[in-house]
Write a protein that holds these residues in place. Structure first.
Motif, PDB file in Angstrom:
ATOM      1  N   GLU A 158       0.746  -0.916  -0.234  1.00 46.26           N
ATOM      2  CA  GLU A 158       0.037   0.102  -0.026  1.00 46.26           C
ATOM      3  C   GLU A 158       0.900   1.261  -0.032  1.00 46.26           C
ATOM      4  O   GLU A 158       0.677   2.242   0.968  1.00 46.26           O
ATOM      5  CB  GLU A 158      -0.644  -0.098   1.121  1.00 46.26           C
ATOM      6  CG  GLU A 158      -1.837  -1.290   1.137  1.00 46.26           C
ATOM      7  CD  GLU A 158      -3.136  -1.257   1.980  1.00 46.26           C
ATOM      8  OE1 GLU A 158      -3.678  -0.074   1.888  1.00 46.26           O
ATOM      9  OE2 GLU A 158      -3.209  -2.023   3.056  1.00 46.26           O
ATOM     10  N   PRO A 159       1.835   1.494  -0.853  1.00 52.04           N
ATOM     11  CA  PRO A 159       2.783   2.582  -0.894  1.00 52.04           C
ATOM     12  C   PRO A 159       2.370   4.006  -1.129  1.00 52.04           C
ATOM     13  O   PRO A 159       3.025   4.874  -1.132  1.00 52.04           O
ATOM     14  CB  PRO A 159       3.858   1.975  -2.077  1.00 52.04           C
ATOM     15  CG  PRO A 159       2.894   1.341  -3.139  1.00 52.04           C
ATOM     16  CD  PRO A 159       1.800   0.545  -2.112  1.00 52.04           C
ATOM     17  N   PHE A 160       1.025   4.044  -1.698  1.00 55.24           N
ATOM     18  CA  PHE A 160       0.554   5.289  -1.976  1.00 55.24           C
ATOM     19  C   PHE A 160      -0.525   5.818  -1.185  1.00 55.24           C
ATOM     20  O   PHE A 160      -1.148   6.809  -1.198  1.00 55.24           O
ATOM     21  CB  PHE A 160      -0.261   4.997  -3.575  1.00 55.24           C
ATOM     22  CG  PHE A 160       0.607   4.669  -4.489  1.00 55.24           C
ATOM     23  CD1 PHE A 160       2.013   5.015  -4.898  1.00 55.24           C
ATOM     24  CD2 PHE A 160       0.391   3.265  -4.969  1.00 55.24           C
ATOM     25  CE1 PHE A 160       2.620   4.302  -5.828  1.00 55.24           C
ATOM     26  CE2 PHE A 160       0.977   2.554  -6.051  1.00 55.24           C
ATOM     27  CZ  PHE A 160       2.182   3.044  -6.251  1.00 55.24           C
ATOM     28  N   ARG A 187      -1.367  10.784  -6.136  1.00 57.05           N
ATOM     29  CA  ARG A 187      -1.205   9.528  -6.156  1.00 57.05           C
ATOM     30  C   ARG A 187      -1.368   8.924  -7.597  1.00 57.05           C
ATOM     31  O   ARG A 187      -0.414   7.920  -7.874  1.00 57.05           O
ATOM     32  CB  ARG A 187      -2.594   8.686  -5.424  1.00 57.05           C
ATOM     33  CG  ARG A 187      -2.419   7.405  -5.230  1.00 57.05           C
ATOM     34  CD  ARG A 187      -3.795   7.010  -4.261  1.00 57.05           C
ATOM     35  NE  ARG A 187      -3.622   7.667  -3.131  1.00 57.05           N
ATOM     36  CZ  ARG A 187      -4.926   8.110  -2.352  1.00 57.05           C
ATOM     37  NH1 ARG A 187      -5.996   7.966  -3.128  1.00 57.05           N
ATOM     38  NH2 ARG A 187      -4.810   8.901  -1.296  1.00 57.05           N
ATOM     39  N   ALA A 188      -1.965   9.574  -8.512  1.00 57.77           N
ATOM     40  CA  ALA A 188      -2.096   8.861  -9.863  1.00 57.77           C
ATOM     41  C   ALA A 188      -0.839   9.033 -10.520  1.00 57.77           C
ATOM     42  O   ALA A 188      -0.191   8.213 -11.385  1.00 57.77           O
ATOM     43  CB  ALA A 188      -3.138   9.337 -10.588  1.00 57.77           C
ATOM     44  N   GLY A 189      -0.110  10.400 -10.388  1.00 53.37           N
ATOM     45  CA  GLY A 189       1.062  10.357 -11.053  1.00 53.37           C
ATOM     46  C   GLY A 189       2.322   9.509 -10.555  1.00 53.37           C
ATOM     47  O   GLY A 189       3.106   8.953 -11.388  1.00 53.37           O
ATOM     48  N   VAL A 190       2.259   9.195  -9.195  1.00 52.49           N
ATOM     49  CA  VAL A 190       3.161   8.567  -8.807  1.00 52.49           C
ATOM     50  C   VAL A 190       2.940   6.786  -8.974  1.00 52.49           C
ATOM     51  O   VAL A 190       4.160   6.237  -9.197  1.00 52.49           O
ATOM     52  CB  VAL A 190       3.472   8.573  -7.026  1.00 52.49           C
ATOM     53  CG1 VAL A 190       4.343   7.566  -6.560  1.00 52.49           C
ATOM     54  CG2 VAL A 190       3.899  10.069  -6.756  1.00 52.49           C
ATOM     55  N   ARG A 191       1.903   6.637  -9.019  1.00 54.63           N
ATOM     56  CA  ARG A 191       1.463   5.215  -9.438  1.00 54.63           C
ATOM     57  C   ARG A 191       2.083   5.089 -10.960  1.00 54.63           C
ATOM     58  O   ARG A 191       2.396   3.705 -11.116  1.00 54.63           O
ATOM     59  CB  ARG A 191      -0.097   5.094  -9.394  1.00 54.63           C
ATOM     60  CG  ARG A 191      -0.543   3.866  -9.317  1.00 54.63           C
ATOM     61  CD  ARG A 191      -1.847   3.837  -8.556  1.00 54.63           C
ATOM     62  NE  ARG A 191      -2.766   4.472  -9.344  1.00 54.63           N
ATOM     63  CZ  ARG A 191      -3.771   5.365  -8.873  1.00 54.63           C
ATOM     64  NH1 ARG A 191      -4.222   5.088  -7.427  1.00 54.63           N
ATOM     65  NH2 ARG A 191      -4.808   5.834  -9.557  1.00 54.63           N
ATOM     66  N   GLU A 220      -7.075   2.033  -7.829  1.00 55.96           N
ATOM     67  CA  GLU A 220      -5.679   1.604  -7.887  1.00 55.96           C
ATOM     68  C   GLU A 220      -5.360   0.347  -8.534  1.00 55.96           C
ATOM     69  O   GLU A 220      -4.360   0.166  -9.360  1.00 55.96           O
ATOM     70  CB  GLU A 220      -4.912   1.974  -6.534  1.00 55.96           C
ATOM     71  CG  GLU A 220      -3.517   1.691  -6.317  1.00 55.96           C
ATOM     72  CD  GLU A 220      -2.882   1.950  -4.988  1.00 55.96           C
ATOM     73  OE1 GLU A 220      -3.032   3.251  -4.687  1.00 55.96           O
ATOM     74  OE2 GLU A 220      -2.880   1.131  -4.256  1.00 55.96           O
ATOM     75  N   ALA A 221      -5.975  -0.808  -7.885  1.00 61.77           N
ATOM     76  CA  ALA A 221      -5.806  -1.970  -8.503  1.00 61.77           C
ATOM     77  C   ALA A 221      -6.280  -2.201  -9.962  1.00 61.77           C
ATOM     78  O   ALA A 221      -5.321  -2.712 -10.885  1.00 61.77           O
ATOM     79  CB  ALA A 221      -6.417  -3.239  -7.702  1.00 61.77           C
TER      80      ALA A 221
END
Length: 348
Positions: free
Chosen positions: A162-164, A172-176, A199-200
Motif C-alpha cells: 500500500e505504498p500510495f 497518487r495517480a502520477g506516482v502510481r 488503484e488495482a
C-alpha cells in the motif's frame, strides 16, 4: 522468467483465528499483480510471508522455480532476492538519497555502487537528487526513492505494501504511473497489496481478490470488472446493479425488472438468479421509449466528470444507479425511462 507461485498457503494467529486458508496465487514473470481485498482478509499476512518476515503454517512459495517457503525450507529475508516498498517510503532519515538507494548494494566496489545508484535515480525521474536528505523530498519523491532502493539490488520480486496511502489523490495517480513505468523498465515481477479498487484496476496486469484468506478470483482488470465470479466481487471492485433475473430465450437473455438483459455467458442450467450489470450500462431515456422502463429519480450525486442518478423502478426494493456523463438532464422527483445496454452476468 521469475514467476511467483504460491500454493496452499495457510497461516493462523492462534486457535480459531485462521488468516490464510489454503491461498493459491500465480503471478507471471514480469507482471504486476494487485492483491485486493477488505481489511482483515490476509493481504498483509501474505506479503509478510513472501518477504520472509513471517513463517507460514503450511504451503509453498517459489520465485522462478526457487523455493522460498516449503516443507523444511524457510529462507531468511536477506537471501530471498525480494525488494520491498513499504508504506510511506520508510527511508533512513540520517542517510542521503544516494546512500538510501545504495543501501542494499553490498559486494560492489564504490564505482559500481555509484553507477547503479545514478541509474536507479534516473529510472525513477530523480537524477541529481542524490545529495539531498529524505526530509527535503515531497511524499511522492520519497516513494520513488523507496522504489529505487528496492530495485537497485536487481531483485527477482518486488513487494509494494500500500505504498500510495499517504499521498493525496492528485499526486497518487502520477506516482502510481511512475512506479509502474519503472517496474516495467526493469522487468521485475511485482505484487502490489492494496484495498483501493481504482488503484488495482488501473495499475495491475492481473488482480487477485482475496476474501477470507483465499483468492476468490484472479483475472485481468478488464475480465474481473466485466465477468465477476459472484455478486460480492462485482460490488467490491466497482459499483454494481443487482437485479433478480429469470433465464429465457434459450439461455441467451434474462428477464429483469429493467427488461430483457443479454447474458455474457451461458447460465449453466440455472433458471433464476442475480443479474449483475454496471451503472454505466444503464441509460436514461424518454418515458415513452420502447425498450425503457419507467421510474422516478430519487437522488443525484454529482462528481464533476459524471454523476450517479438513482432511479426507483417497479420490482426493485432499492433504487438502481445510473451513471450519466455530461450535463444532468433530470433532477429528483422527475420521471424518466431507464434502459439496459451491453451484456450482464448471472449468478446463483
Amino acid at each position: 522468467m521469475n514467476d511467483l507461485r504460491i500454493e496452499r498457503l495457510t497461516k493462523s494467529y492462534g486457535p480459531g483465528a485462521p488468516v490464510l486458508q489454503g491461498l493459491d496465487l500465480t503471478v507471471p514473470g514480469g507482471a504486476l499483480a494487485a492483491v485486493l481485498g477488505p481489511s482483515g482478509c490476509g493481504k498483509t499476512t501474505l506479503l509478510r510471508i513472501v518477504a520472509g518476515f513471517l513463517r507460514a503454517d503450511t504451503g509453498t512459495v517459489t520465485v522462478g522455480g526457487r523455493t522460498l517457503v516449503g516443507p523444511g525450507v524457510q529462507l531468511p529475508p536477506e537471501r530471498r532476492r525480494v525488494g520491498i516498498v513499504p508504506q510511506e517510503g520508510a527511508l533512513f532519515p540520517h542517510l542521503s538519497v544516494a546512500r538510501n538507494v545504495a543501501f542494499g548494494l553490498t559486494g560492489l566496489d564504490r564505482a559500481e555502487r555509484r553507477r547503479r545508484t545514478e541509474e536507479m535515480l534516473e529510472l525513477v525521474g530523480l537524477a541529481g537528487y542524490g545529495d539531498r536528505m529524505p526530509h527535503e523530498l515531497s511524499g511522492g519523491q520519497q516513494q520513488r526513492i523507496a522504489l529505487a532502493r528496492a530495485l537497485a539490488p536487481r531483485p527477482e520480486l518486488v513487494l509494494l505494501d500500500e505504498p500510495f496511502n499517504a499521498l493525496d489523490s492528485a499526486l497518487r495517480a502520477g506516482v502510481r504511473a511512475d512506479v509502474r513505468t519503472a517496474l516495467r523498465a526493469t522487468g521485475a515481477t511485482a505484487v502490489l497489496v492494496t484495498h483501493d479498487q481504482q488503484e488495482a484496476l488501473s495499475s495491475a496486469d492481473v488482480v487477485a481478490v482475496v476474501r477470507e484468506g483465499r483468492v476468490a478470483q484472479c483475472a485481468t482488470p478488464q475480465d474481473l470488472y466485466r465477468l465477476p465470479a459472484d455478486p460480492w466481487i462485482a460490488g467490491f471492485v466497482g459499483d454494481a446493479v443487482l437485479l433478480p433475473g429469470t433465464v429465457g430465450n434459450g439461455g441467451a437473455t434474462a428477464t429483469t425488472p429493467l427488461g430483457p438483459v443479454t447474458l455474457a455467458a451461458p447460465p449453466g442450467g440455472r433458471r433464476t438468479g442475480t443479474v449483475v450489470i454496471r451503472p454505466e450500462q444503464l441509460r436514461l431515456a424518454d418515458t415513452d421509449t420502447a425498450d425503457a422502463v419507467r421510474g422516478t429519480v430519487t437522488d443525484v450525486c454529482f462528481y464533476g466528470h459524471d454523476a450517479m442518478v438513482s432511479v426507483a423502478v417497479d420490482g426493485m426494493d432499492a433504487p438502481v444507479d445510473v451513471r450519466v456523463a455530461g450535463p444532468l438532464p433530470i433532477g429528483p422527483g422527475e420521471e424518466t425511462g431507464v434502459r439496459v445496454t451491453g451484456e450482464a452476468t448471472l449468478h446463483a
